[in-house]
Design a protein around this motif. Structure first.
Motif: not given
Length: 199
Positions: A27-48
């Protein structure tokens, strides 16, 4: 007018120990591939770990994008209604939360909104990915819709489902999409929900 675009997703499917399963990694791989088409400036994540590992997988699709841990994205109960306002159907869920725990959860929820649910402070559009958990997503959505605090309860997101919010100066927040799973094949959708209620 500058716009802050938030692409918010629950972590991939995880096991009882909070580690991503093979399904969660797919699921994470597929979400990453989807987001790769966008001009993302930063990825933020929970510490867990389940959120951090999801974010690391996504980051492989966004090699020049900075990755940040944010304590405000941690899994937490954002608001506990006062006992005299609590519907009887909710009492079992909130049983055992004392006043200090409730206050701490709401403090985190307030910090979450202050950090992420605001218009950009520059003249440029911003594009950020937030990898978090079910309850923080529900709280951000409730806030964006200016709904009463109790409305966070009962809003649920599937694993790696995408919610998109936009914030502009002087305007109400815009809900672009909620719980979108179009990047996932059918066999990877609706995880994070009990099997009996999956559509």
């Amino acid at each position: 007018m500058a716009v802050r675009h938030l692409y918010i997703a629950r972590h991939g499917a995880a096991d009882a120990f909070g580690e991503l399963t093979s399904t969660g990694r797919q699921q994470a791989e597929l979400l990453g591939a989807r987001l790769a088409t966008l001009p993302i400036d930063a990825v933020w994540h929970s510490p867990l770990p389940r959120a951090a590992d999801t974010a690391l997988t996504i980051a492989q699709h966004l090699p020049s994008v900075p990755l940040h841990e944010s304590a405000e994205l941690i899994d937490h109960v954002p608001w506990v209604p006062p006992i005299d306002e609590m519907p009887s159907t909710m009492r079992g869920f909130f049983d055992g939360f004392d006043a200090d725990e409730a206050a701490d959860g709401h403090r985190i929820a307030t910090a979450l909104v202050e950090k992420f649910a605001a218009a950009p402070t520059t003249d440029d559009d911003t594009y950020e990915v937030l990898i978090t958990h079910d309850y923080p997503i529900a709280w951000l959505l409730r806030h964006a819709l200016d709904a009463p605090p109790i409305r966070w309860f009962g809003i649920s997101s599937a694993n790696t489902a995408l919610t998109v919010l936009e914030f502009r100066p002087g305007h109400a927040a815009t809900l672009v999409m909620f719980n979108d799973m179009s990047h996932l094949p059918v066999e990877l959708t609706w995880t994070g929900f009990p099997p009996s209620i999956r559509p």
